[in-house]
Write a protein that holds these residues in place. Structure first.
Motif, PDB file in Angstrom:
ATOM      1  N   LEU A 100       1.120  -1.432  -0.060  1.00  0.00           N
ATOM      2  CA  LEU A 100       0.154   0.081   0.221  1.00  0.00           C
ATOM      3  C   LEU A 100       0.334   1.625  -0.131  1.00  0.00           C
ATOM      4  CD1 LEU A 100      -2.391  -0.788   2.911  1.00  0.00           C
ATOM      5  CD2 LEU A 100      -3.512  -0.728   0.097  1.00  0.00           C
ATOM      6  N   ASP A 101       1.877   1.338  -0.287  1.00  0.00           N
ATOM      7  CA  ASP A 101       3.040   1.991   0.701  1.00  0.00           C
ATOM      8  C   ASP A 101       2.372   3.330   1.044  1.00  0.00           C
ATOM      9  OD1 ASP A 101       5.213   3.721  -0.216  1.00  0.00           O
ATOM     10  OD2 ASP A 101       4.504   4.557  -1.911  1.00  0.00           O
ATOM     11  N   PRO A 102       2.518   2.557   2.714  1.00  0.00           N
ATOM     12  CA  PRO A 102       1.687   3.462   3.803  1.00  0.00           C
ATOM     13  C   PRO A 102       2.558   4.411   4.018  1.00  0.00           C
ATOM     14  CG  PRO A 102       2.475   1.799   4.668  1.00  0.00           C
ATOM     15  CD  PRO A 102       2.954   1.255   3.010  1.00  0.00           C
ATOM     16  N   LYS A 103       1.881   5.122   4.797  1.00  0.00           N
ATOM     17  CA  LYS A 103       3.305   6.594   5.676  1.00  0.00           C
ATOM     18  C   LYS A 103       2.845   5.875   6.524  1.00  0.00           C
ATOM     19  CE  LYS A 103       0.275  10.003   3.376  1.00  0.00           C
ATOM     20  NZ  LYS A 103      -0.390  11.432   2.900  1.00  0.00           N
ATOM     21  N   VAL A 104       1.863   5.026   7.662  1.00  0.00           N
ATOM     22  CA  VAL A 104       1.881   4.822   9.053  1.00  0.00           C
ATOM     23  C   VAL A 104       1.806   3.421   9.343  1.00  0.00           C
ATOM     24  CG1 VAL A 104       1.610   5.015  11.157  1.00  0.00           C
ATOM     25  CG2 VAL A 104       1.587   7.117   9.952  1.00  0.00           C
ATOM     26  N   LEU A 105       2.653   2.233   9.442  1.00  0.00           N
ATOM     27  CA  LEU A 105       2.226   0.711   9.161  1.00  0.00           C
ATOM     28  C   LEU A 105       2.212   0.840  10.830  1.00  0.00           C
ATOM     29  CD1 LEU A 105       2.778  -1.888   7.940  1.00  0.00           C
ATOM     30  CD2 LEU A 105       5.219  -1.594   8.062  1.00  0.00           C
ATOM     31  N   LEU A 106       0.953   0.175  11.412  1.00  0.00           N
ATOM     32  CA  LEU A 106       1.055  -0.470  12.857  1.00  0.00           C
ATOM     33  C   LEU A 106       0.562  -1.756  12.307  1.00  0.00           C
ATOM     34  CD1 LEU A 106      -3.115   1.176  12.608  1.00  0.00           C
ATOM     35  CD2 LEU A 106      -0.519   2.161  13.767  1.00  0.00           C
ATOM     36  N   LEU A 107       1.787  -2.077  13.778  1.00  0.00           N
ATOM     37  CA  LEU A 107       2.159  -3.821  13.589  1.00  0.00           C
ATOM     38  C   LEU A 107       2.307  -4.220  15.250  1.00  0.00           C
ATOM     39  CD1 LEU A 107       5.405  -2.614  12.719  1.00  0.00           C
ATOM     40  CD2 LEU A 107       4.256  -4.627  11.464  1.00  0.00           C
ATOM     41  N   ASP A 108       1.716  -5.033  15.550  1.00  0.00           N
ATOM     42  CA  ASP A 108       0.386  -5.712  16.168  1.00  0.00           C
ATOM     43  C   ASP A 108       1.738  -7.388  16.911  1.00  0.00           C
ATOM     44  OD1 ASP A 108      -0.677  -6.132  18.652  1.00  0.00           O
ATOM     45  OD2 ASP A 108      -2.559  -7.128  17.891  1.00  0.00           O
ATOM     46  N   GLU A 109       2.531  -6.616  17.920  1.00  0.00           N
ATOM     47  CA  GLU A 109       3.348  -7.899  18.237  1.00  0.00           C
ATOM     48  C   GLU A 109       4.514  -8.397  17.027  1.00  0.00           C
ATOM     49  OE1 GLU A 109       3.812  -8.848  20.890  1.00  0.00           O
ATOM     50  OE2 GLU A 109       2.361  -8.174  22.679  1.00  0.00           O
ATOM     51  N   PRO A 110       5.401  -7.814  16.122  1.00  0.00           N
ATOM     52  CA  PRO A 110       5.783  -7.791  15.329  1.00  0.00           C
ATOM     53  C   PRO A 110       6.443  -9.444  14.898  1.00  0.00           C
ATOM     54  CG  PRO A 110       5.860  -5.873  15.639  1.00  0.00           C
ATOM     55  CD  PRO A 110       5.340  -6.416  16.042  1.00  0.00           C
ATOM     56  N   THR A 159       6.415   5.726   9.188  1.00  0.00           N
ATOM     57  CA  THR A 159       6.167   5.725  11.127  1.00  0.00           C
ATOM     58  C   THR A 159       5.662   4.873  11.193  1.00  0.00           C
ATOM     59  OG1 THR A 159       6.134   8.509  10.705  1.00  0.00           O
ATOM     60  CG2 THR A 159       4.899   6.996  12.456  1.00  0.00           C
ATOM     61  N   LEU A 160       6.797   3.769  12.186  1.00  0.00           N
ATOM     62  CA  LEU A 160       5.846   2.571  12.438  1.00  0.00           C
ATOM     63  C   LEU A 160       5.464   2.564  13.798  1.00  0.00           C
ATOM     64  CD1 LEU A 160       9.177   0.600  11.913  1.00  0.00           C
ATOM     65  CD2 LEU A 160       7.045   0.254  10.915  1.00  0.00           C
ATOM     66  N   LEU A 161       4.092   2.092  13.868  1.00  0.00           N
ATOM     67  CA  LEU A 161       3.598   1.856  15.806  1.00  0.00           C
ATOM     68  C   LEU A 161       3.050   0.401  15.774  1.00  0.00           C
ATOM     69  CD1 LEU A 161       1.982   3.298  18.215  1.00  0.00           C
ATOM     70  CD2 LEU A 161       0.390   3.374  16.822  1.00  0.00           C
ATOM     71  N   PHE A 162       4.224  -0.059  16.844  1.00  0.00           N
ATOM     72  CA  PHE A 162       4.247  -1.364  17.127  1.00  0.00           C
ATOM     73  C   PHE A 162       4.039  -1.406  18.448  1.00  0.00           C
ATOM     74  CE2 PHE A 162       8.543  -0.687  17.388  1.00  0.00           C
ATOM     75  CZ  PHE A 162       9.249  -1.050  18.591  1.00  0.00           C
ATOM     76  N   THR A 163       3.031  -2.716  18.947  1.00  0.00           N
ATOM     77  CA  THR A 163       3.533  -3.453  19.828  1.00  0.00           C
ATOM     78  C   THR A 163       3.601  -4.384  19.948  1.00  0.00           C
ATOM     79  OG1 THR A 163       1.691  -5.017  19.750  1.00  0.00           O
ATOM     80  CG2 THR A 163       0.849  -3.079  20.443  1.00  0.00           C
ATOM     81  N   GLU A 164       4.467  -4.740  21.179  1.00  0.00           N
ATOM     82  CA  GLU A 164       5.900  -5.489  21.924  1.00  0.00           C
ATOM     83  C   GLU A 164       6.146  -5.922  23.031  1.00  0.00           C
ATOM     84  OE1 GLU A 164       7.989  -8.414  20.804  1.00  0.00           O
ATOM     85  OE2 GLU A 164       7.960  -7.450  18.901  1.00  0.00           O
ATOM     86  N   HIS A 165       5.919  -6.934  23.598  1.00  0.00           N
ATOM     87  CA  HIS A 165       6.396  -7.612  25.351  1.00  0.00           C
ATOM     88  C   HIS A 165       7.555  -7.469  25.362  1.00  0.00           C
ATOM     89  CE1 HIS A 165       2.212  -9.525  25.409  1.00  0.00           C
ATOM     90  NE2 HIS A 165       2.675  -9.050  26.302  1.00  0.00           N
ATOM     91  N   ASP A 166       8.735  -7.575  24.384  1.00  0.00           N
ATOM     92  CA  ASP A 166      10.167  -7.566  24.551  1.00  0.00           C
ATOM     93  C   ASP A 166      10.904  -6.483  25.039  1.00  0.00           C
ATOM     94  OD1 ASP A 166      13.107  -8.148  24.189  1.00  0.00           O
ATOM     95  OD2 ASP A 166      12.711  -9.921  22.782  1.00  0.00           O
ATOM     96  N   MET A 167      10.540  -6.112  25.845  1.00  0.00           N
ATOM     97  CA  MET A 167      11.380  -4.607  25.957  1.00  0.00           C
ATOM     98  C   MET A 167      12.129  -4.121  25.411  1.00  0.00           C
ATOM     99  SD  MET A 167       8.751  -3.048  26.694  1.00  0.00           S
ATOM    100  CE  MET A 167       9.487  -1.220  27.537  1.00  0.00           C
ATOM    101  N   GLU A 168      13.731  -5.033  25.235  1.00  0.00           N
ATOM    102  CA  GLU A 168      14.811  -4.739  24.944  1.00  0.00           C
ATOM    103  C   GLU A 168      14.656  -4.190  23.365  1.00  0.00           C
ATOM    104  OE1 GLU A 168      17.872  -4.398  26.529  1.00  0.00           O
ATOM    105  OE2 GLU A 168      16.350  -4.652  27.701  1.00  0.00           O
ATOM    106  N   VAL A 169      13.597  -5.017  22.071  1.00  0.00           N
ATOM    107  CA  VAL A 169      13.406  -5.265  21.075  1.00  0.00           C
ATOM    108  C   VAL A 169      12.588  -3.080  20.798  1.00  0.00           C
ATOM    109  CG1 VAL A 169      11.667  -5.254  19.340  1.00  0.00           C
ATOM    110  CG2 VAL A 169      13.048  -6.792  20.367  1.00  0.00           C
ATOM    111  N   VAL A 170      11.597  -3.098  22.185  1.00  0.00           N
ATOM    112  CA  VAL A 170      11.670  -1.756  22.236  1.00  0.00           C
ATOM    113  C   VAL A 170      12.236  -0.620  22.394  1.00  0.00           C
ATOM    114  CG1 VAL A 170       9.872   0.068  23.311  1.00  0.00           C
ATOM    115  CG2 VAL A 170       8.974  -3.089  22.969  1.00  0.00           C
ATOM    116  N   PHE A 171      13.171  -0.844  23.248  1.00  0.00           N
ATOM    117  CA  PHE A 171      14.517   0.310  23.771  1.00  0.00           C
ATOM    118  C   PHE A 171      15.099   0.098  22.324  1.00  0.00           C
ATOM    119  CE2 PHE A 171      13.387  -1.258  28.177  1.00  0.00           C
ATOM    120  CZ  PHE A 171      12.504   0.491  28.843  1.00  0.00           C
ATOM    121  N   ARG A 172      15.571  -0.748  21.373  1.00  0.00           N
ATOM    122  CA  ARG A 172      16.704  -1.207  20.610  1.00  0.00           C
ATOM    123  C   ARG A 172      15.646   0.003  19.330  1.00  0.00           C
ATOM    124  NH1 ARG A 172      18.305  -5.937  16.672  1.00  0.00           N
ATOM    125  NH2 ARG A 172      19.381  -4.624  14.883  1.00  0.00           N
ATOM    126  N   ILE A 173      14.459   0.157  18.815  1.00  0.00           N
ATOM    127  CA  ILE A 173      13.672   0.508  18.256  1.00  0.00           C
ATOM    128  C   ILE A 173      13.195   1.490  17.724  1.00  0.00           C
ATOM    129  CG2 ILE A 173      11.497  -1.152  17.560  1.00  0.00           C
ATOM    130  CD1 ILE A 173      12.259  -1.257  14.690  1.00  0.00           C
TER     131      ILE A 173
END
Length: 190
Positions: free
Chosen positions: A114-124, A150-164
């Motif tokens: 879709l060539d989006p501006k914002v990508l929503l990712l649920d637990e990628p 722009t990425l908007l994502f949910t994530e349990h792994d906080m190391e992933v969250v803090f990295r990206i």
């Protein structure tokens, strides 16, 4: 679990009604619009589960991602497959035969059609090995930087969250518990 992460993304994508608040996309209020209009405005959503069409091939899944656009999907498919070499080599395979990590990659690739501006990712990275998680996060960082996405994502792994993440919101039982830059959130005792 139960914090409201998936519900938040589904509401932003127009799949669930908002109880209150608004959704703005690139300065435009899209609150209450049907999902296809929100998608046309530049938002793509990748659910955590059931995120591919298992009986369709990789290429057919990508064609489904292009469904709402006009024109020939082949140039866009080529552009997306150039970012996902594992998917290129599996282009004719059924999505249901792919590994969990490959299915997540395919779901992301289909959203990028879709060539989006914002990508929503649920637990990628859910269900991925450490290696697949590293590859996925590296890929998302690269895609976001190259496309200004722009990425908007949910994530349990906080190391992933803090990295990206550049900005983090911590949800607890449907309420925002903390918000800020990674350093601020990491230092927050709550």
């Amino acid at each position: 679990n139960g914090a409201g992460k998936s519900t938040l993304l589904k509401a932003a994508a127009g799949l669930l009604p908002l109880m209150h608040g608004t959704i703005e996309l690139d300065g435009t209020d899209v609150t209450g619009l049907p999902t296809h209009r929100i998608t046309a405005a530049g938002l793509a959503y990748v659910p955590q589960v059931s995120n591919v069409f298992p009986r369709l091939s990789v290429v057919e899944n990508l064609e489904m991602g292009f469904y709402t656009r006009r024109g020939d999907p082949r140039p866009r498919i080529e552009a997306v497959l150039s970012v996902f070499p594992d998917l290129r080599s599996a282009a004719s395979r059924r999505a249901g035969a792919l590994s969990g990590g490959q299915r997540n990659m395919l779901a992301i690739a289909r959203a990028l059609m879709l060539d989006p501006k914002v990508l929503l990712l649920d637990e990628p990275t859910a269900g991925m090995s450490a290696n697949e998680t590293h590859e996925t996060i590296s890929l998302l960082e690269r895609i976001a930087a190259q496309r200004g996405l722009t990425l908007l994502f949910t994530e349990h792994d906080m190391e992933v969250v803090f990295r990206i993440a550049h900005k983090i919101a911590v949800l607890y039982q449907g309420r925002k518990l903390a918000e800020g830059a990674p350093e601020e959130v990491r230092a927050n005792a709550d």
